[in-house]
Design an enzyme around this catalytic site. Structure first.
Site, mmCIF file in Angstrom:
data_model
loop_
_atom_site.group_PDB
_atom_site.id
_atom_site.type_symbol
_atom_site.label_atom_id
_atom_site.label_comp_id
_atom_site.label_asym_id
_atom_site.label_seq_id
_atom_site.Cartn_x
_atom_site.Cartn_y
_atom_site.Cartn_z
ATOM 1 C CB SER A 109 36.842 40.033 39.710
ATOM 2 O OG SER A 109 37.529 38.853 39.023
ATOM 3 N NE ARG A 133 38.476 43.829 38.033
ATOM 4 C CZ ARG A 133 38.419 42.990 37.479
ATOM 5 N NH1 ARG A 133 39.059 41.970 38.535
ATOM 6 N NH2 ARG A 133 38.648 42.741 35.620
ATOM 7 N N GLY A 192 45.569 35.063 34.882
ATOM 8 C CA GLY A 192 45.781 35.405 34.010
ATOM 9 C C GLY A 192 45.291 37.221 34.207
ATOM 10 C CD GLN A 242 41.413 38.290 32.619
ATOM 11 O OE1 GLN A 242 42.633 37.383 31.826
ATOM 12 N NE2 GLN A 242 41.016 37.187 34.277
ATOM 13 C CG ASP A 265 35.373 32.573 35.310
ATOM 14 O OD1 ASP A 265 35.804 31.554 34.835
ATOM 15 O OD2 ASP A 265 35.666 33.337 36.567
ATOM 16 N NE ARG A 322 38.532 26.733 33.757
ATOM 17 C CZ ARG A 322 38.473 27.460 34.469
ATOM 18 N NH1 ARG A 322 37.673 28.629 34.231
ATOM 19 N NH2 ARG A 322 38.880 28.098 35.687
#
Ligand code: S3P
Length: 431
Positions: A22, A26, A93, A168, A313, A344
Site C-alpha cells: 500500500s 502511494r 484494485g 482506496q 486483508d 475470500r
C-alpha cells in the site's frame, strides 16, 4: 503452477519481508505528483506495484530502478500527458482506484482496465465521488465495471461521507482534491489505512485531520526521500506460522506498524498468542518495528465491523489460526471480503473445510470452530494471493502433503513468499 507443502516440525529464524504494498503504490503515485525527484528505497516487489509503475510511465512519468533504489521523476500536478493506450491495472484494485482519482484531475482522456478478477470488482464507489467533483467518467454496467473512461479537469471540492469503508476510495478522492481550488473533506465512520494522509503531509500538502474527517486543499507537493517499511500484511503469514507450530520462534524486522494496519496483531494477542512487538522508529511518518512470534495456546475471539478495516486483508489467515483456537471464533461485518481479488469468505471456508476445518459462512463473515486438526489436501487458491499464502501455512500444520493450486498468485503481493518460507525451515516445492 501448484505448490506441494509438507508438514513442518518447527520453524525458526529472523527475516525481513519486502516493502509494504500500500505504501509503495502511494510513494509511486504521490511521488509522480511532486515537483522533482523522489528516491524510494525498499519499494515492494509486488506485481501490483509494477502495474502502477507501468501506468505512470504511460502517463509520461520517468521511473528508474536499481536493486536498492527507485527514483520517480515527479512532474508536479500538471505534468502528466495523455496515454496513447489503455492503462492496465492488471490485478490491482489500488492501482485502478487511486489512478482513477489521479485521472480525474487531468484535462485529458484516460481508459483504465484490468484482468478478469479486477474487471469484476466494484468501481462505482470510486466513480461516484469523482463525478460529484466534476470529472466525466463512464464505465460498463451502470458505471460500475471496468474498463473505466475518464475525462478529467476542472474539479470542484466536495464533502464526502464514505458509504463503504475503503482506503482506496478515500485516497482517490484525496488525490483529486489536490486539483481543487477549495478544500475537500472526506468523512469515514471507521478509520481505514491512512498512508495517503501521512504521505501527503510528509510531501507538504495542505491536509488537516480532525476526528474522522480528512480535509485536503489544492496544493503542490515537495519531493522528499521515502523508505518503505516491511509489509505487515506479508509478515502476518510468518507470525501465524510461528504461533501455530510447536517450538517455533520467528522474528520479523523492520515491519510497518501503522495502527490502522495492525488489527490482526491485536486480535492474535487477544487470542493469547505469544507475540512481542518493539517499535524502533518512525520513517516518513510511518511507525516501524520488529515482531517476534512463538508457539502459543489460543482461545477463540469475536471480530466485529469496527475492527475490520484494520485487518481486512488478514481475515483468511486469522480464520486459519482460529481453527486451532479453543472455542468458536465469530467474524462479522466483513462482507467487503466478497469483493476482493476473489470472494475470500467463500474461498477460505470451502478450502479449509476440505482440510478438515469446521467453518461456516454467513453473508458477512465466518464462524470457525476450534480445535480441529487439519489434514493435507489438494486446495484451490482461486488465483488469489492471500488465499494461496494462507493455504500454504495451513499445509505446514496439516497432517500429510498439501497441494495449493495456482500458487503463482503470491507474486501479486509477495513474490519472495516461498523462498522466505524455505529460509525458516518450510518445505514447499513446485509441483
Ligand atoms: C488497500 C486498501 C484495502 C485493502 C487493499 C489495499 C490500499 O482495500 O484491502 O488490499 O492500499 O488502499 P479497501 O480500499 O477496500 O479498503
Amino acid at each position: 503452477m501448484n505448490r506441494k507443502i509438507q508438514p513442518a516440525a518447527k520453524l525458526s529464524g529472523t527475516i525481513e519481508v519486502p516493502g509494504d504494498k500500500s505504501i509503495s503504490h502511494r510513494a509511486l503515485i504521490l511521488g509522480s505528483l511532486c515537483e522533482g525527484d523522489v528516491p524510494i528505497s525498499n519499494l515492494s516487489s509486488a506485481a501490483d506495484c509494477a502495474a502502477t509503475v507501468s501506468c505512470l510511465r504511460n502517463l509520461g512519468i520517468n521511473i528508474t530502478a536499481t536493486k536498492d533504489m527507485t527514483i520517480v521523476r515527479g512532474k508536479g500536478l500538471h505534468g502528466f500527458k495523455e496515454s496513447s493506450d489503455i492503462l492496465d491495472a492488471q490485478n490491482s484494485g489500488t492501482t485502478m482506484r487511486l489512478l482513477t482519482g489521479l485521472a480525474a484531475g487531468q484535462p485529458f482522456y484516460s481508459v483504465l482496465t484490468g484482468d478478469n478478477s479486477l474487471r469484476r470488482r466494484p468501481m462505482k464507489r470510486v466513480i461516484a465521488p469523482l463525478r460529484q467533483m466534476g470529472a466525466h467518467i463512464l464505465a460498463r454496467n451502470n458505471n460500475n465495471d471496468p474498463p473505466i473512461t475518464v475525462l478529467g479537469g476542472n474539479l470542484c471540492s466536495i464533502y464526502y461521507s464514505m458509504p463503504v469503508a475503503s482506503a482506496q476510495v478515500k485516497s482517490a478522492v484525496l488525490i483529486a482534491a489536490l486539483y481543487c481550488a477549495d478544500s475537500t473533506t472526506v468523512f469515514e465512520e471507521f478509520p481505514t489505512r491512512d498512508h495517503t494522509e501521512r504521505m501527503l503531509d510528509y510531501f507538504g500538502a495542505d491536509i488537516t485531520l480532525s476526528q474522522n474527517e480528512i480535509t485536503v486543499a489544492g496544493s503542490d507537493l515537495k519531493p522528499r526521500e521515502i523508505f518503505v517499511p516491511g509489509d505487515i500484511s506479508s509478515a502476518v503469514y510468518f507470525v501465524a506460522a510461528g504461533i501455530l507450530l510447536p517450538d517455533s520462534r520467528i522474528e520479523i524486522k523492520n515491519v510497518g506498524l501503522n495502527e490502522t494496519r495492525t488489527g490482526a496483531l491485536d486480535v492474535l494477542m487477544e487470542m493469547g498468542a505469544n507475540v512481542e512487538i518493539a517499535k524502533t522508529g518512525i520513517r516518513n511518518g510511518e511507525p516501524v518495528g520488529d515482531i517476534i512470534a512463538g508457539y502459543s495456546r489460543l482461545r477463540a475471539v469475536q471480530i466485529g465491523l469496527e475492527r475490520i478495516p484494520s485487518l481486512v486483508d488478514e481475515i483468511p489467515i486469522l480464520a486459519l489460526v482460529a481453527t486451532q483456537a479453543e472455542g468458536t471464533t465469530v467474524i462479522s461485518g466483513a462482507g467487503e471480503l466478497r469483493f476482493k481479488e476473489s470472494d475470500r469468505l467463500a474461498g477460505i471456508a470451502s478450502q479449509l473445510r476440505l482440510m478438515g476445518a469446521s467453518i461456516r459462512e454467513s453473508p458477512d463473515g465466518l464462524e470457525i470452530d476450534g480445535k480441529f486438526p487439519l489434514s493435507g489436501a489438494a486446495v484451490e487458491s482461486f488465483a488469489d494471493h492471500r488465499l494461496a499464502m494462507t493455504l500454504s501455512i495451513a499445509g505446514l500444520i496439516a497432517d500429510g502433503e498439501t497441494v495449493v493450486r495456482n500458487a503463482e498468485s503470491v507474486t501479486i503481493s509477495f513474490p519472495e513468499f516461498y523462498d522466505m518460507l524455505k529460509l525458516i525451515g518450510g518445505i514447499c516445492e513446485n509441483q
